[in-house]
Design a protein around this motif. Structure first.
Motif, PDB file in Angstrom:
ATOM      1  N   MET A   1       0.924  -1.161   0.014  1.00 24.19           N
ATOM      2  CA  MET A   1       0.144   0.083   0.056  1.00 24.19           C
ATOM      3  C   MET A   1       0.817   1.347   0.186  1.00 24.19           C
ATOM      4  O   MET A   1       1.892   1.365   0.711  1.00 24.19           O
ATOM      5  CB  MET A   1      -0.653   0.014   1.239  1.00 24.19           C
ATOM      6  N   SER A   2       0.462   2.074  -0.617  1.00 18.52           N
ATOM      7  CA  SER A   2       1.165   3.327  -0.962  1.00 18.52           C
ATOM      8  C   SER A   2       0.492   4.800  -0.269  1.00 18.52           C
ATOM      9  O   SER A   2      -0.824   4.563  -0.208  1.00 18.52           O
ATOM     10  CB  SER A   2       1.655   3.802  -2.374  1.00 18.52           C
ATOM     11  N   TYR A   3       1.154   5.778  -0.060  1.00 18.86           N
ATOM     12  CA  TYR A   3       0.334   6.944   0.263  1.00 18.86           C
ATOM     13  C   TYR A   3      -0.501   7.430  -1.001  1.00 18.86           C
ATOM     14  O   TYR A   3       0.077   7.118  -2.208  1.00 18.86           O
ATOM     15  CB  TYR A   3       1.305   8.003   0.490  1.00 18.86           C
ATOM     16  N   PRO A   4      -1.641   7.978  -0.740  1.00 20.87           N
ATOM     17  CA  PRO A   4      -2.435   8.346  -1.747  1.00 20.87           C
ATOM     18  C   PRO A   4      -1.857   9.832  -2.594  1.00 20.87           C
ATOM     19  O   PRO A   4      -0.888  10.431  -1.994  1.00 20.87           O
ATOM     20  CB  PRO A   4      -3.710   8.897  -1.139  1.00 20.87           C
ATOM     21  N   GLU A   5      -2.506  10.165  -3.665  1.00 21.12           N
ATOM     22  CA  GLU A   5      -1.984  11.386  -4.249  1.00 21.12           C
ATOM     23  C   GLU A   5      -2.186  12.506  -3.492  1.00 21.12           C
ATOM     24  O   GLU A   5      -3.011  12.796  -2.777  1.00 21.12           O
ATOM     25  CB  GLU A   5      -2.930  11.774  -5.496  1.00 21.12           C
ATOM     26  N   ALA A   6      -1.031  13.433  -3.500  1.00 20.00           N
ATOM     27  CA  ALA A   6      -1.234  14.724  -2.638  1.00 20.00           C
ATOM     28  C   ALA A   6      -2.321  15.341  -2.945  1.00 20.00           C
ATOM     29  O   ALA A   6      -2.655  15.521  -4.128  1.00 20.00           O
ATOM     30  CB  ALA A   6       0.240  15.485  -2.855  1.00 20.00           C
ATOM     31  N   ARG A   7      -2.967  15.850  -1.904  1.00 17.02           N
ATOM     32  CA  ARG A   7      -4.182  16.822  -2.122  1.00 17.02           C
ATOM     33  C   ARG A   7      -3.733  18.319  -1.760  1.00 17.02           C
ATOM     34  O   ARG A   7      -4.389  19.310  -2.344  1.00 17.02           O
ATOM     35  CB  ARG A   7      -5.100  16.469  -1.126  1.00 17.02           C
ATOM     36  N   TYR A   8      -2.661  18.673  -1.044  1.00 18.39           N
ATOM     37  CA  TYR A   8      -2.172  19.936  -0.962  1.00 18.39           C
ATOM     38  C   TYR A   8      -0.926  20.118  -1.464  1.00 18.39           C
ATOM     39  O   TYR A   8       0.174  19.119  -1.345  1.00 18.39           O
ATOM     40  CB  TYR A   8      -1.907  19.990   0.576  1.00 18.39           C
ATOM     41  N   ARG A   9      -0.754  21.132  -2.543  1.00 16.58           N
ATOM     42  CA  ARG A   9       0.441  21.290  -3.269  1.00 16.58           C
ATOM     43  C   ARG A   9       1.125  22.649  -2.612  1.00 16.58           C
ATOM     44  O   ARG A   9       2.170  22.851  -3.215  1.00 16.58           O
ATOM     45  CB  ARG A   9      -0.005  21.518  -4.556  1.00 16.58           C
ATOM     46  N   GLY A  10       1.052  23.164  -1.604  1.00 11.05           N
ATOM     47  CA  GLY A  10       1.654  24.484  -1.170  1.00 11.05           C
ATOM     48  C   GLY A  10       2.941  23.981  -0.569  1.00 11.05           C
ATOM     49  O   GLY A  10       3.260  22.779  -0.153  1.00 11.05           O
ATOM     50  N   ASP A  11       3.903  24.969  -0.442  1.00  8.01           N
ATOM     51  CA  ASP A  11       5.410  24.829   0.163  1.00  8.01           C
ATOM     52  C   ASP A  11       5.203  24.983   1.766  1.00  8.01           C
ATOM     53  O   ASP A  11       6.104  24.640   2.350  1.00  8.01           O
ATOM     54  CB  ASP A  11       6.256  25.481  -0.510  1.00  8.01           C
ATOM     55  N   LYS A  12       4.381  25.948   1.964  1.00  3.84           N
ATOM     56  CA  LYS A  12       4.501  26.498   3.592  1.00  3.84           C
ATOM     57  C   LYS A  12       3.641  25.956   4.475  1.00  3.84           C
ATOM     58  O   LYS A  12       3.617  26.224   5.753  1.00  3.84           O
ATOM     59  CB  LYS A  12       4.603  27.968   3.645  1.00  3.84           C
TER      60      LYS A  12
ATOM     61  N   GLY B   1     -19.013  15.390   6.377  1.00  5.46           N
ATOM     62  CA  GLY B   1     -18.373  14.952   4.826  1.00  5.46           C
ATOM     63  C   GLY B   1     -17.945  16.252   4.353  1.00  5.46           C
ATOM     64  O   GLY B   1     -16.958  16.377   3.795  1.00  5.46           O
ATOM     65  N   ALA B   2     -18.909  17.447   4.518  1.00  2.09           N
ATOM     66  CA  ALA B   2     -18.610  18.664   3.586  1.00  2.09           C
ATOM     67  C   ALA B   2     -17.541  19.272   4.388  1.00  2.09           C
ATOM     68  O   ALA B   2     -16.532  19.784   3.743  1.00  2.09           O
ATOM     69  CB  ALA B   2     -19.939  19.538   3.932  1.00  2.09           C
ATOM     70  N   SER B   3     -17.488  19.211   5.688  1.00  2.95           N
ATOM     71  CA  SER B   3     -16.376  20.136   6.525  1.00  2.95           C
ATOM     72  C   SER B   3     -15.138  19.152   6.391  1.00  2.95           C
ATOM     73  O   SER B   3     -13.949  19.667   6.330  1.00  2.95           O
ATOM     74  CB  SER B   3     -16.655  20.039   8.073  1.00  2.95           C
ATOM     75  N   ALA B   4     -14.964  17.886   6.209  1.00  2.00           N
ATOM     76  CA  ALA B   4     -13.712  17.188   5.909  1.00  2.00           C
ATOM     77  C   ALA B   4     -13.600  16.966   4.322  1.00  2.00           C
ATOM     78  O   ALA B   4     -12.641  15.943   4.015  1.00  2.00           O
ATOM     79  CB  ALA B   4     -13.645  15.780   6.643  1.00  2.00           C
ATOM     80  N   GLN B   5     -14.123  17.858   3.672  1.00  8.33           N
ATOM     81  CA  GLN B   5     -13.606  17.717   2.078  1.00  8.33           C
ATOM     82  C   GLN B   5     -13.906  16.381   1.615  1.00  8.33           C
ATOM     83  O   GLN B   5     -13.219  15.789   0.595  1.00  8.33           O
ATOM     84  CB  GLN B   5     -12.371  18.065   1.839  1.00  8.33           C
ATOM     85  N   GLY B   6     -15.013  15.535   2.157  1.00 13.35           N
ATOM     86  CA  GLY B   6     -15.166  14.403   1.548  1.00 13.35           C
ATOM     87  C   GLY B   6     -14.683  13.092   2.069  1.00 13.35           C
ATOM     88  O   GLY B   6     -14.856  11.871   1.623  1.00 13.35           O
ATOM     89  N   GLN B   7     -13.524  13.177   2.905  1.00 17.39           N
ATOM     90  CA  GLN B   7     -12.485  12.485   3.155  1.00 17.39           C
ATOM     91  C   GLN B   7     -13.371  11.493   4.281  1.00 17.39           C
ATOM     92  O   GLN B   7     -12.882  10.202   4.536  1.00 17.39           O
ATOM     93  CB  GLN B   7     -11.332  12.875   3.886  1.00 17.39           C
ATOM     94  N   PHE B   8     -13.970  11.954   5.150  1.00 12.06           N
ATOM     95  CA  PHE B   8     -14.856  11.092   6.052  1.00 12.06           C
ATOM     96  C   PHE B   8     -15.757  11.992   6.818  1.00 12.06           C
ATOM     97  O   PHE B   8     -15.969  13.196   6.506  1.00 12.06           O
ATOM     98  CB  PHE B   8     -13.744  10.745   7.342  1.00 12.06           C
TER      99      PHE B   8
END
Length: 162
Positions: free
Chosen positions: A1-12, A42-49
């Motif tokens: 099993m691997s990590y999912p695709e990155a959802r946050y792309r910022g640097d800071k 579901g809405a406040s957790a961006q559909g993750q849980f």
């Protein structure tokens, strides 16, 4: 099993956390026996849980055996004793006990004890469960749904009773 695709792309990183104090009132009462706190929808957790705290008075009922096609459901007992159905048997679950139910898994819960009980319910991925919980509260308050109306509500909210 691997990590999912990155959802946050910022640097800071960013300031985006939410906090809920323990003394915040529950969002919903279902009958006289159950209070539900919407910890993370579901809405406040961006559909993750979706994460909900269910506080039940002694002998508070629960749903009959059912399953979900689109999401898993997990139960973590915080206090008291809750009866959990794992698809094969009823278990007297105590504080610290955990039950994971994958998609399609039969399950149910209720409080048959003489003491209050509290548990966390986690749905993954997140879904708009609040409308279903609110329909349950309306039903407990005396609203009469036709069989067809209730069937449609259950199907819309991925509840398949057996």
């Amino acid at each position: 099993m691997s990590y999912p695709e990155a959802r946050y792309r910022g640097d800071k990183g960013e300031v985006s956390a939410t906090f809920r104090p323990v003394d915040q009132k529950p969002e919903l009462a279902i009958g006289a026996g159950t209070e539900v706190s919407y910890l993370a929808t579901g809405a406040s957790a961006q559909g993750q849980f979706g994460l909900y705290r269910w506080n039940a008075q002694p002998h508070a009922p629960g749903p009959s055996a059912h399953f979900h096609r689109t999401m898993s459901e997990s139960f973590f007992i915080q206090s008291g004793t809750r009866r959990l159905f794992d698809g094969a048997r009823w278990i007297d679950a105590r504080a610290g006990d955990f039950l994971y139910v994958p998609e399609g898994g039969l399950h149910s819960f209720r409080n048959e004890s003489n003491e209050p009980a509290s548990m966390l319910i986690l749905f993954a991925p997140g879904a708009p469960r609040e409308a279903y919980f609110e329909a349950l509260a309306e039903k407990a308050a005396g609203r009469r749904f036709s069989d067809e109306e209730w069937k449609e509500i259950c199907l819309r909210h991925d509840n398949h009773f057996v």
